[in-house]
Design a protein around this motif. Structure first.
Motif, PDB file in Angstrom:
ATOM      1  N   ASP A 665       0.840  -1.203   0.000  1.00 39.24           N
ATOM      2  CA  ASP A 665       0.000   0.000   0.000  1.00 39.24           C
ATOM      3  C   ASP A 665       0.876   1.255   0.000  1.00 39.24           C
ATOM      4  OD1 ASP A 665      -2.310   1.412   0.070  1.00 39.24           O
ATOM      5  OD2 ASP A 665      -2.916   0.812   2.095  1.00 39.24           O
ATOM      6  N   ASP A 666       0.311   2.343  -0.416  1.00 38.02           N
ATOM      7  CA  ASP A 666       0.973   3.655  -0.313  1.00 38.02           C
ATOM      8  C   ASP A 666       2.381   3.648  -0.885  1.00 38.02           C
ATOM      9  OD1 ASP A 666      -1.333   4.197   1.053  1.00 38.02           O
ATOM     10  OD2 ASP A 666      -0.404   4.137   3.034  1.00 38.02           O
ATOM     11  N   GLU A 722      -4.412   4.564  -6.703  1.00 42.85           N
ATOM     12  CA  GLU A 722      -5.504   4.934  -5.798  1.00 42.85           C
ATOM     13  C   GLU A 722      -5.643   6.446  -5.732  1.00 42.85           C
ATOM     14  OE1 GLU A 722      -5.281   3.555  -1.742  1.00 42.85           O
ATOM     15  OE2 GLU A 722      -3.212   4.251  -1.547  1.00 42.85           O
TER      16      GLU A 722
HETATM   17 CA    CA Z   1      -3.240   3.634   0.310  1.00 46.38          CA
END
Ligand code: CA
Ligand code: C2E
Ligand code: CA
Length: 778
Positions: A665-666, A722
């Motif tokens: 993620d991220d 995202e």
């Molecule tokens: Ca994220």
């Protein structure tokens, strides 16, 4: 005596003849008288000579025994002398204070015979001891315990020490010479007693003196006795060591005087000390205590006390102690108490002290004082990734840099792990404080090399100003800390000045914690789902599960406001498990409803990842809900893998073996690179929203994003973008072959029922997207 009378009576007939008789008679008388007289005179002389000789016996004994240095020696010299004087065949000394095992001092008698004698004349000995008078008799050999059958004269003489009977001397003589002279024997007993007692006392004194000397020598203090004219009367060994007195001074002629001079010469401030000495001489009765600094840098403490003999002061006893080490360690301790060992900067205690002083001053001068609170961003990460030694290096270098950024009178302190504070006085209002803060941020931001690595460190800064933000050190520090928190929340690497609203936020944080503890039990949480659009099919292929908190008072609370608190408190573990279970259950329900199967994505916090039973827990949830593993995807952040990459790789492998998908993620916000991620067997990575945000305005972000997509593909990883909010962003991402899109443009996170609706009847927006971008696969 007999001789004297003999001589007198010898002369009487001689004169009688001379006065009253005729010549013949006279001649005869004279001859007779002369004969008698000569013999009488001879007898008298002999008697007188003897008398003189005998009267010297005691003195002889005193001299003989007095020359002895040990008691044993004295005993044998006594017996030798007696044997010589009295022509003894045997002698023994039976003393009261003899220890049981001691050999009885004897001469000419072995121990058996001494014992025999002692028992055979026991009563006599007792009598002598009681009467304190000597006793003599003639005894037969059995009693005398002699080897031959002869008769012997025996004398039992009391040994009297200052009138006190201390034992007896037994003397055996075949001739009996002088043994009947009780006056003489008693005198000998006294002489022996006094000498022995003297010697015994001397022995004790010697003992005492040697113990005293040993004690003095073994003390850590140098002891010296100074008498009149500053003459050194005595000293112990330590004294010589402490003052490093050379050998020649002690053996030299006027040792004492040069010794005093030697000592005075070592003292750094000789005149002052000499003045002190003469003051003390003026009032000899007082005790003194001084600290002496020596020329070689050592520090002595000198304590002195008058020495008195029968009330008269005769000198002064000095005790000198080397306190150099103690003084140094005291200084170190003081320094340690007020300084941080790592950076050598003042610590919290000293900072608070200085701040308090500065505040008192500022109140008088009406000047503002600023407290700057600085916390290094993600310092834990530096420690975890590069090791504690590197972390220490970073702290040290930051401490040094901060010190160069403030004015001389200002204080830089390290008050906690990665927390520094600055005390700025005479600051010219917010403007110049902002300038200082800006300089700090910029300085810390500069790349620094630790070991062989170049790293980037940033800080978050909070500022509180006296008087408006607090009236005392504690409040100012607390408020600066609060402002620092705010700076962290604002994305780090910035500074914030305190406002009262910030305190409200802190209060809210605390209440969040206590509310969070109850939220699970009260079913206040819900899971929202945000759709993920697949580029190949243009269908909803997945949804990210995002937690929401329906707070009874605050209403809907977003994760940003409580996830960090949940992580800090560990509450994230049960909360995360709850989300996982809810998401799996929901997904299974959708599938059971006959909706097109999708993957549900669940966020795993680092804290959960560390749980030993994580894999088992997930397997349990899958089994319990009946969801197939391939419909579950777990999102972890780079930070989760960095702490212990080996461990992370193993856990990821286990999850993948189970069939669960794992993504990062991220991506792009942490420290890791794609190269680093290669070692983990991941399925996808999610490019962080911050890159997507400015995709169409920042050429930099656009370049990074397209590069990340290309490299990820080359590593066999899928890419999710995202935070897609606009059509332009989607255009760019489609053009650069991104695989999956998530963002408000596709759909917001919404309750389960909404996603269900989307899956059942895809909305108009999706249709418009579909017409714009043709399917890649059908
Ligand atoms: Ca994220
Ligand atoms: P995240 O994992 O990066 O989740 C994506 C966040 O971006 C979500 O915020 C989502 O609402 C938001 N978002 C998605 N599309 C857009 C967009 O187009 N524009 C904007 N501005 N934002 C968008 P959310 O739901 O507030 O969650 C925030 C963070 O909280 C998540 O970031 C995640 O790190 C964490 N979080 C949420 N739920 C959970 C959970 O169940 N467990 C754990 N450990 N963390 C969670
Ligand atoms: Ca996520």
């Amino acid at each position: 005596m007999v001789g004297v009378y003999g001589a007198i009576f010898g002369f009487i007939p001689f004169y009688a003849f001379v006065l009253h008789y005729n010549a013949a008679q006279l001649i005869i008388g004279t001859l007779i008288g002369l004969g008698i007289a000569v013999s009488a005179i001879e007898g008298a002389f002999a008697q007188m000579f003897k008398f003189r000789k005998r009267s010297s016996y005691p003195a002889t004994l005193l001299v003989e025994i007095g020359a002895a240095t040990t008691v044993e020696q004295a005993h044998s010299q006594l017996l030798d002398a007696l044997a010589e004087l009295f022509k003894l065949s045997g002698a023994a000394l039976l003393l009261d204070n003899a220890e049981p095992g001691d050999e009885t001092p004897a001469l000419g008698l072995d121990s058996n015979r001494v014992q025999c004698l002692r028992t055979s004349i026991g009563p006599q000995i007792e009598t002598v001891m009681k009467s304190r008078r000597s006793l003599s008799q003639t005894v037969d050999s059995p009693i005398a315990c002699a080897n031959d059958r002869s008769r012997q004269a025996l004398a039992v003489v009391p040994v009297l020490a200052w009138g006190r009977p201390a034992g007896v001397i037994l003397m055996l003589s075949p001739t009996g010479k002088d043994l009947g002279d009780h006056e003489l024997l008693d005198g000998i007993g006294v002489a022996a007693g006094v000498s022995l007692e003297n010697l015994r006392q001397q022995d004790h004194l010697q003992d005492a003196l040697s113990v005293l000397q040993a004690t003095l020598d073994s003390t850590a203090d140098g002891i010296v006795v100074v008498v009149a004219d500053r003459r050194i009367a005595s000293y112990n060994r330590r004294f010589l060591e402490m003052w490093q007195v050379p050998e020649h001074l002690l053996s030299g002629g006027d040792g004492a005087a040069s010794l005093a001079d030697w000592v005075l010469n070592r003292v750094e401030n000789r005149e002052e000390f000499e003045q002190r000495l003469s003051d003390l001489q003026g009032d000899g009765s007082v005790d003194s205590f001084d600290q002496l600094r020596l020329k070689d840098g050592r520090l002595f403490e000198a304590y002195s006390q008058p020495q008195t003999i029968e009330g008269n002061i005769v000198g002064r006893v000095w005790c000198v102690r080397d306190v150099t080490e103690r003084a140094q360690s005291e200084q170190t301790i003081r320094r340690l108490a007020y300084h941080d060992a790592l950076t050598d900067l003042p610590n919290r205690a000293l900072f608070t002290d200085r701040l308090t002083v500065a505040l008192a001053q500022s109140r008088r001068l009406h000047q503002p004082v600023a407290v700057v609170f600085l916390d290094i961003d993600r310092f834990k990460m530096i420690n975890d990734t590069l090791g504690h030694a590197a972390g220490d290096d970073v702290l040290r270098s930051i401490g040094a840099e901060l010190s160069t950024l403030v004015r001389d009178g200002d204080t830089v302190a390290r008050i906690g792990g990665d927390e520094f504070t600055l005390l700025l006085t005479g600051v010219g209002g917010d403007e110049s404080i902002a300038a200082v803060a800006g300089r700090i941020l910029e300085t810390i931001r500069r790349p620094r090399t630790v070991g062989e690595q170049e790293i980037h460190v940033t800080t978050s800064i909070g500022i509180a100003i006296f008087p408006q933000d607090g009236d005392d050190a504690e409040t100012l520090l607390r408020n600066a800390d609060t402002a620092m928190y705010r700076a962290k929340a604002q994305g780090r690497d910035n500074f914030q000045t305190y406002t009262p609203a910030m305190s409200d936020e802190i209060v809210r944080r605390v209440s969040t914690e206590s509310d969070l503890r109850r939220a699970l039990d009260r079913s206040e949480f819900a899971v929202y789902y945000q759709p993920q659009l697949d580029r190949a099919t243009w269908e909803i292929a997945g949804a990210e599960a995002l937690i929401r908190w329906h707070h009874p008072v605050r209403g809907l609370v977003l994760p940003g406001d409580f996830i960090s608190v949940a992580e800090e408190t560990g509450l994230i573990v049960p909360i995360g498990e709850w989300v996982l279970r809810a998401a799996c259950r929901e997904n299974k329900i959708w599938q059971d409803m006959g909706l097109p199967p999708i993957t549900v994505t669940v966020n795993l916090s680092a804290r959960q990842f560390q749980q030993a039973n994580l894999v088992a827990m997930i397997a349990g949830v899958l089994a319990e809900t009946g969801l197939k593993a391939r419909y579950l995807e777990l999102e972890i952040t780079e930070g989760t893998t960095i702490k212990d990459p080996e461990f992370a790789a193993a856990v990821i492998q286990e999850l993948r073996d189970m069939g669960v998908r794992v993504s990062i993620d991220d991506f792009g916000t942490g420290y890791s690179s794609l190269n680093y991620l290669k070692r983990f067997r991941l399925d996808r990575l999610k490019i962080d929203r911050s890159f997507i945000d400015e995709l169409t305005t920042s050429p930099n972000d656009a370049a990074i994003t397209s590069a990340v997509i290309a490299i990820a593909h080359s590593l066999g990883l899928g890419v999710v973008a995202e935070g897609v909010e606009t059509q332009e962003q989607l255009d760019f991402l489609v053009k650069h072959d991104c695989d999956t899109f998530q963002g408000y443009y596709i759909g917001r996170p919404e309750p389960a029922i909404m996603l269900q609706g989307l899956l059942q009847a895809p909305q108009v927006r999706l249709d418009s997207i579909r017409t714009r971008y043709p399917r890649l696969v059908s």
